[in-house]
Design a protein around this motif. Structure first.
Motif, PDB file in Angstrom:
ATOM      1  N   LEU A   1      -8.678  -0.045   1.754  1.00  0.00           N
ATOM      2  CA  LEU A   1      -7.753   1.073   1.909  1.00  0.00           C
ATOM      3  C   LEU A   1      -7.040   0.978   3.255  1.00  0.00           C
ATOM      4  O   LEU A   1      -7.574   0.551   4.252  1.00  0.00           O
ATOM      5  CB  LEU A   1      -8.525   2.403   1.863  1.00  0.00           C
ATOM      6  CG  LEU A   1      -9.234   2.705   0.540  1.00  0.00           C
ATOM      7  CD1 LEU A   1      -9.850   4.077   0.617  1.00  0.00           C
ATOM      8  CD2 LEU A   1      -8.268   2.641  -0.623  1.00  0.00           C
TER       9      LEU A   1
ATOM     10  N   MET B   1      -4.897   5.280  -3.710  1.00  0.00           N
ATOM     11  CA  MET B   1      -4.783   3.955  -3.115  1.00  0.00           C
ATOM     12  C   MET B   1      -5.193   2.867  -4.110  1.00  0.00           C
ATOM     13  O   MET B   1      -4.562   1.813  -4.199  1.00  0.00           O
ATOM     14  CB  MET B   1      -5.650   3.856  -1.861  1.00  0.00           C
ATOM     15  CG  MET B   1      -4.962   4.347  -0.619  1.00  0.00           C
ATOM     16  SD  MET B   1      -3.620   3.228  -0.145  1.00  0.00           S
ATOM     17  CE  MET B   1      -3.193   3.914   1.438  1.00  0.00           C
TER      18      MET B   1
ATOM     19  N   ASP C   1       0.826  -1.197   0.000  1.00  0.00           N
ATOM     20  CA  ASP C   1       0.000   0.000   0.000  1.00  0.00           C
ATOM     21  C   ASP C   1       0.867   1.256   0.000  1.00  0.00           C
ATOM     22  O   ASP C   1       1.977   1.268   0.541  1.00  0.00           O
ATOM     23  CB  ASP C   1      -0.916   0.013   1.230  1.00  0.00           C
ATOM     24  CG  ASP C   1      -2.044  -1.004   1.109  1.00  0.00           C
ATOM     25  OD1 ASP C   1      -2.496  -1.231  -0.024  1.00  0.00           O
ATOM     26  OD2 ASP C   1      -2.449  -1.559   2.143  1.00  0.00           O
TER      27      ASP C   1
ATOM     28  N   GLU D   1      -7.553  10.610  -2.410  1.00  0.00           N
ATOM     29  CA  GLU D   1      -6.810   9.597  -1.665  1.00  0.00           C
ATOM     30  C   GLU D   1      -7.298   8.195  -2.032  1.00  0.00           C
ATOM     31  O   GLU D   1      -6.494   7.264  -2.155  1.00  0.00           O
ATOM     32  CB  GLU D   1      -6.947   9.841  -0.162  1.00  0.00           C
ATOM     33  CG  GLU D   1      -6.215  11.088   0.314  1.00  0.00           C
ATOM     34  CD  GLU D   1      -6.233  11.230   1.830  1.00  0.00           C
ATOM     35  OE1 GLU D   1      -6.713  10.288   2.507  1.00  0.00           O
ATOM     36  OE2 GLU D   1      -5.781  12.264   2.336  1.00  0.00           O
TER      37      GLU D   1
ATOM     38  N   LYS E   1      -4.468   3.784   5.050  1.00  0.00           N
ATOM     39  CA  LYS E   1      -3.649   4.981   4.996  1.00  0.00           C
ATOM     40  C   LYS E   1      -2.852   5.106   6.285  1.00  0.00           C
ATOM     41  O   LYS E   1      -3.290   4.737   7.338  1.00  0.00           O
ATOM     42  CB  LYS E   1      -4.526   6.230   4.843  1.00  0.00           C
ATOM     43  CG  LYS E   1      -5.347   6.231   3.568  1.00  0.00           C
ATOM     44  CD  LYS E   1      -6.176   7.482   3.478  1.00  0.00           C
ATOM     45  CE  LYS E   1      -7.261   7.511   4.503  1.00  0.00           C
ATOM     46  NZ  LYS E   1      -8.106   8.662   4.457  1.00  0.00           N
TER      47      LYS E   1
END
Length: 493
Positions: free
Chosen positions: A490, A470, A387, A466, A492
């Protein structure tokens, strides 16, 4: 002050050694405490009550940092299973481990139940630190994070009940107390988190450094409020931190960095203090007892609780196996072992020694081998995709955000042109840093591993930008529009 500074510097240097060797850092910190203790350099410390008070304070900071870093999208699907593991799973683990401690080690039933309760909580600090290094599927990561954040509360209630003087409460009374305290803690955590989110977004503080302090103060307030309301303060602090961490607060990266530093200090101080409290010459006498209890806990109690509690959720056997092996113990059981010491329960020193040795031995066994177990079970994201590392900083006066993106090895953003990112209208890549030099990209600029991007986005499209970044990082240029197909996965930073 000189000794404290030297201990901190050695502990910080030990993190580097830990990352290279795979040795869990908590063992190094415990070792520092043992070395400077009465059997080492001669520092005498036997204040269990002070250790318990400082340990609780450190756990508040560690849980707050873990909650601030927890992604609600990731843990939401795993919440039902995590709740069952943190309640019914704890009860099963306590019963099986207590039986093993009674029949194999010869403890009376009250000390055996205390032992079972003390070691039945997975440690938030250990779980959070390991999960950052092991790329597991989002559902498993969410389940382990949520379980470790929630199961401290019922375990504390059980340990206090078993260690109290007089006859033990009936099981249905304990169940009622646990349910009530969890409900109060949940309500207080949600209230503090929501009110804190509203207040911080309405009040413009004069310095960015005040926001992290305010967030940590709110987390401590949640713990204290939950405890004063006769609820679970540990659940309250974790829930409030999750709410605040998933809110669009100003200066969120600075807050995360501050919380991370506070958590490191809490872990170092906590483990060194626990090492000081232990006496190596006494620990050796209880080594085989600790090994027996640890084997029952790891090979019987934890797998049985995982299998029974996840049956309604149809968890595949491979994921059940990994969940069983990933039930890491750390500082929490050792701190809980000080509760019977403070209450002067008969045999409490032996309980502490057994728990200390158990944590050291099985952390050394489980922590470094968890990545290998995940690979053997095929649960380590076999496609090798990593990621992206994304940080967002607000531009309050301009009503926009600066998004910093790092492209790691294994990301599928390798080879994608800037135009193929298809960022939403209102977002654009303004700068690329490559091999130490920076340049303004063109639409045909091809991105590479190791690049760092600076993306500017308006308030309205920041989240969409965002998500899109991703999605491209995980699926390449063919990822779905705005990343909606992969939004559940996702993660983050």
């Amino acid at each position: 002050m000189l000794v404290s500074a030297l201990v901190l510097l050695v502990a910080v240097a030990a993190v580097r050694l830990s990352s290279r060797t795979g040795l869990p850092s908590l063992l190094i910190y415990l070792g520092i405490g043992l070395v400077i203790g009465q059997d080492g350099l001669g520092v005498e410390f036997d204040n269990a009550e002070l250790t318990q008070v400082l340990g609780y304070a450190a756990l508040v900071v560690i849980l707050a940092e873990g909650g601030l870093g927890t992604k609600w999208r990731q843990i939401r699907p795993a919440m039902p299973a995590a709740a069952v593991l943190a309640t019914a799973g704890v009860a099963i683990s306590v019963g099986v481990t207590a039986a093993g401690a009674h029949y194999l080690v010869g403890l009376d039933w009250r000390p055996a139940l205390i032992m079972g309760a003390v070691v039945s909580s997975t440690d938030a600090a250990a779980v959070f630190s390991v999960l950052r290094k092991v790329p597991l599927p989002p559902r498993l990561t969410g389940m382990l994070e949520a379980e470790s954040g929630f199961n401290d509360a019922p375990v504390v209630i059980l340990v206090v009940a078993f260690a109290s003087a007089g006859p033990m409460e009936s099981w249905y009374v304990l169940v009622g107390q646990i349910a009530l305290q969890l409900a109060i803690g949940l309500a207080v955590g949600l209230a503090v988190g929501k009110l804190g989110e509203y207040g911080l977004r309405q009040v413009a503080l004069p310095a960015s450094g005040l926001y992290p302090i305010a967030v940590m103060a709110l987390c401590v307030l949640a713990y204290a409020g939950g405890a004063l309301a006769q609820g679970s303060g540990f659940l309250a602090v974790y829930v409030s931190a999750v709410v605040l961490g998933n809110s669009r607060l100003p200066h969120r990266p600075a807050t995360r960095g501050f919380a991370d530093g506070m958590a490191w200090i809490a872990q170092i101080g906590l483990f060194v203090l626990l090492g000081l409290l232990a006496t190596p010459s006494e620990l050796l006498r209880d080594f085989w007892a600790a090994l027996a209890v640890g084997l029952v806990l790891t090979l019987v109690a934890r797998p049985v609780s995982v299998v029974l509690c996840t049956l309604p959720f149809r968890l595949p056997w491979r994921e059940q196996t990994l969940m069983s092996w990933a039930g890491l113990r750390g500082a929490v059981p050792i701190i809980l072992a000080t509760i019977p010491m403070v209450g002067q329960v008969e045999g409490s020193r032996r309980i502490f020694n057994i728990v200390f040795v158990l944590v050291v031995v099985f952390t050394l066994l489980q922590g470094p081998t968890l990545p290998w177990v995940a690979r053997r079970l095929g649960l380590d994201k076999a496609d090798g995709t990593q990621d992206l590392d994304i940080e967002s900083a607000p531009l309050e006066r301009l009503r926009g955000h600066l998004i910093a993106v790092s492209i790691p090895d294994g990301s599928r953003m390798q080879g994608v042109e800037v135009a193929e990112l298809r960022l939403p209208k209102g977002a654009a890549v303004t700068l690329v840093v490559r091999e130490g030099s920076s340049f303004v990209p063109s639409p045909s600029t091809v991105l590479r591993h190791g690049d760092e991007l600076l993306v500017v986005a308006t308030d309205a499209v920041r989240d969409a930008a965002e998500r899109r970044l991703m999605a491209v990082g995980r699926g390449g240029k063919l990822a779905g529009w705005l990343g909606t197909a992969g939004s559940s996965a996702l993660r983050k930073s």
